[in-house]
Design an enzyme around this catalytic site. Structure first.
Site, PDB file in Angstrom:
ATOM      1  N   ASN A  12       2.247 -20.597  26.176  1.00  0.00           N
ATOM      2  CA  ASN A  12       1.492 -20.469  24.936  1.00  0.00           C
ATOM      3  C   ASN A  12       0.496 -21.624  24.916  1.00  0.00           C
ATOM      4  OD1 ASN A  12       0.550 -20.357  22.343  1.00  0.00           O
ATOM      5  ND2 ASN A  12       2.560 -20.254  21.362  1.00  0.00           N
ATOM      6  N   ARG A  96       0.859 -15.821  25.981  1.00  0.00           N
ATOM      7  CA  ARG A  96       0.512 -15.401  24.624  1.00  0.00           C
ATOM      8  C   ARG A  96      -1.008 -15.420  24.525  1.00  0.00           C
ATOM      9  NH1 ARG A  96       0.200 -18.853  19.216  1.00  0.00           N
ATOM     10  NH2 ARG A  96      -0.170 -17.134  17.807  1.00  0.00           N
ATOM     11  N   HIS A 185       0.393 -12.739  14.564  1.00  0.00           N
ATOM     12  CA  HIS A 185       1.853 -12.927  14.559  1.00  0.00           C
ATOM     13  C   HIS A 185       2.575 -11.640  14.960  1.00  0.00           C
ATOM     14  CE1 HIS A 185       1.532 -16.241  11.236  1.00  0.00           C
ATOM     15  NE2 HIS A 185       1.569 -16.818  12.433  1.00  0.00           N
ATOM     16  N   ARG A 246      -4.215 -23.075   5.133  1.00  0.00           N
ATOM     17  CA  ARG A 246      -5.201 -22.005   4.926  1.00  0.00           C
ATOM     18  C   ARG A 246      -5.062 -21.398   3.536  1.00  0.00           C
ATOM     19  NH1 ARG A 246      -3.218 -19.059  10.133  1.00  0.00           N
ATOM     20  NH2 ARG A 246      -3.566 -20.740  11.607  1.00  0.00           N
ATOM     21  N   GLU A 389       9.462 -15.631  19.465  1.00  0.00           N
ATOM     22  CA  GLU A 389       8.272 -15.051  20.091  1.00  0.00           C
ATOM     23  C   GLU A 389       8.316 -15.180  21.612  1.00  0.00           C
ATOM     24  OE1 GLU A 389       6.305 -17.303  16.938  1.00  0.00           O
ATOM     25  OE2 GLU A 389       4.675 -15.855  17.084  1.00  0.00           O
TER      26      GLU A 389
END
Ligand code: ADP
Length: 403
Positions: A12, A96, A185, A246, A389
């Protein structure tokens, strides 16, 4: 790939970091995990844990100039434990990749054309895809003979119907610039919705689930019979829930207003909404642990930030309830979702008429296992399912190269 090749390295690659895990897909065991941070700085840091040998975490600090050096350092760490990238047991490297656009809806073996297409998507994912591409190129240079697979964050959301994926703007303008809702996601939403079905003893095709992935970034999704039908992130990961830094949903006119009235540039507004907003912008902290601590001390700004976060979350639960029509489970995952009992309690409070409730005792239990936290009488299950993940990327990668 040889018959004994059952290992997958998952990479990743972020703009200044590389997270990695080496897994053996014969039994799903993690052989090594690690993280290189602050790439390009003087004080880069590598933390490597060789789980296969039961070794302690090894941490080293010192300048790591770029991703190539980072990956070579990781390869050397793995070799030191007999897990090197040159091992014939390594079946593939799974990457990823954040943005797969409309083209990539499945895990994909990376060749020149695929890499070019991932590059073409840089304008819609300027913060993420360039780092992913660097990671892929570096890994290819280290093991040119090995299959490299891209697993896209957007892929799981590609089943969204057109009416959920389109913004209500001029169609020609939208299409010319690939402006639509992609969602992110996805690897987590896929894994967690499937694990939730298993927790209920059902096949994914039989259940409707609302997944709340609440980490530093946060997103909700509505999953009907194993297929995503709506998700809260859009063209970029800025839309939707209130996140660590965010803003999530906001009237787009706020951006014109800030440009006209405050004289801010597009880049400044981008930075404001992505990095200086959300919980951080509201109260100065983006870590839910710290926010809860401040609330316990009577801090009003922290309490208001928490209330805004929960209010948005509740609106998405309601919206996705309506989208799905029938809901079998609401599931919490990622750093906040898995650990913050007060968030779970508050998000579901007052929704008894929708069949939703949380049992205080069950909600307080700390565990790494998937579990139900709703009382037995509740019509809709409320669950906590830790996301994974890396395991999902490894499984998808292995399934593709061993097919
Ligand atoms: P990322 O989105 O970076 O992958 P994670 O899913 O690991 O993030 O979530 C990180 C966030 O989880 C932290 O910023 C913090 O707000 C929250 N968190 C982690 N542990 C706890 C905890 N014990 N209690 C409450 N919140 C927690």
């Amino acid at each position: 790939m040889t018959a004994t090749a059952t290992r997958v390295l998952v990479l990743n690659s972020g703009s200044s970091s590389v997270k990695y895990q080496l897994l053996d897909m014969a039994d799903g065991r993690r052989l090594a995990v690690g993280l290189v941070e602050r790439i390009g700085e003087e004080n880069s840091r590598l933390a490597h844990t060789p789980l296969a040998t039961g070794g302690e975490k090894r941490e080293t600090e010192g300048a790591i100039a770029d991703h190539e050096t980072a990956l070579k350092t990781v390869a050397a760490e793995l070799s030191a434990d007999g897990l090197g990238l040159d091992s014939p047991q390594l079946a593939a490297i799974g990457h990823r990749v954040v943005h797969g656009g409309l083209r990539f809806t499945e895990p994909t073996v990376i060749d020149g054309a695929v890499l070019k297409e991932i590059e073409r998507l840089v304008p819609v994912a300027p913060l993420h895809n360039p780092a992913n591409i660097t990671g892929i190129r570096t890994a290819q240079a280290l093991r040119p003979d090995l299959p490299q697979v891209a697993v896209f964050d957007t892929a799981f959301h590609s089943t969204m119907p057109e009416y959920a994926a389109r913004y209500a703007i001029d169609v020609e303008t939208a299409d010319a610039h690939r402006v639509r809702r992609y969602g992110f996601h996805g690897t987590s939403h896929a894994y967690v919705s499937r694990r939730t079905a298993a927790l209920l003893g059902k096949d994914p095709s039989e259940v409707n689930v609302i997944v709340l992935h609440l980490g530093n970034g946060a997103s909700a999704s509505a999953v009907a019979g194993g297929r995503c039908v709506d998700t809260s992130m859009g063209l970029t990961p800025l839309e939707g829930l209130v996140m660590g830094t965010r803003s999530g949903d906001i009237d787009p006119a706020v951006t014109f207003h800030l440009k006209r009235v405050a004289g801010m540039s597009a880049d400044e507004i981008d930075e404001l909404l992505n990095k200086k907003s959300g919980l951080l912008g509201l109260c100065g902290d983006n870590d839910m642990r710290e926010i809860r601590r401040r609330i316990d001390e009577g801090d009003e700004r922290a309490a208001l930030a928490f209330d805004i976060y929960i209010h948005r979350l509740k609106k998405y639960i309601g919206a996705y309830y309506a989208v799905l029509g029938r809901v079998d489970a609401v599931v919490f995952t990622a750093g906040v979702g898995e650990n913050a009992a007060p968030v779970r309690e508050a998000a579901v409070a007052g929704l008894e008429e929708l069949g939703l409730a949380v049992d205080a005792g069950l909600n307080a239990v700390r565990s790494d296992e998937p579990r139900l936290i709703s009382p037995e009488y509740a019509r809709v299950a409320v669950a906590v399912v830790p996301t994974d993940e890396e395991l999902e990327i490894a499984q998808q990668t292995y399934a593709l190269v061993s097919a």
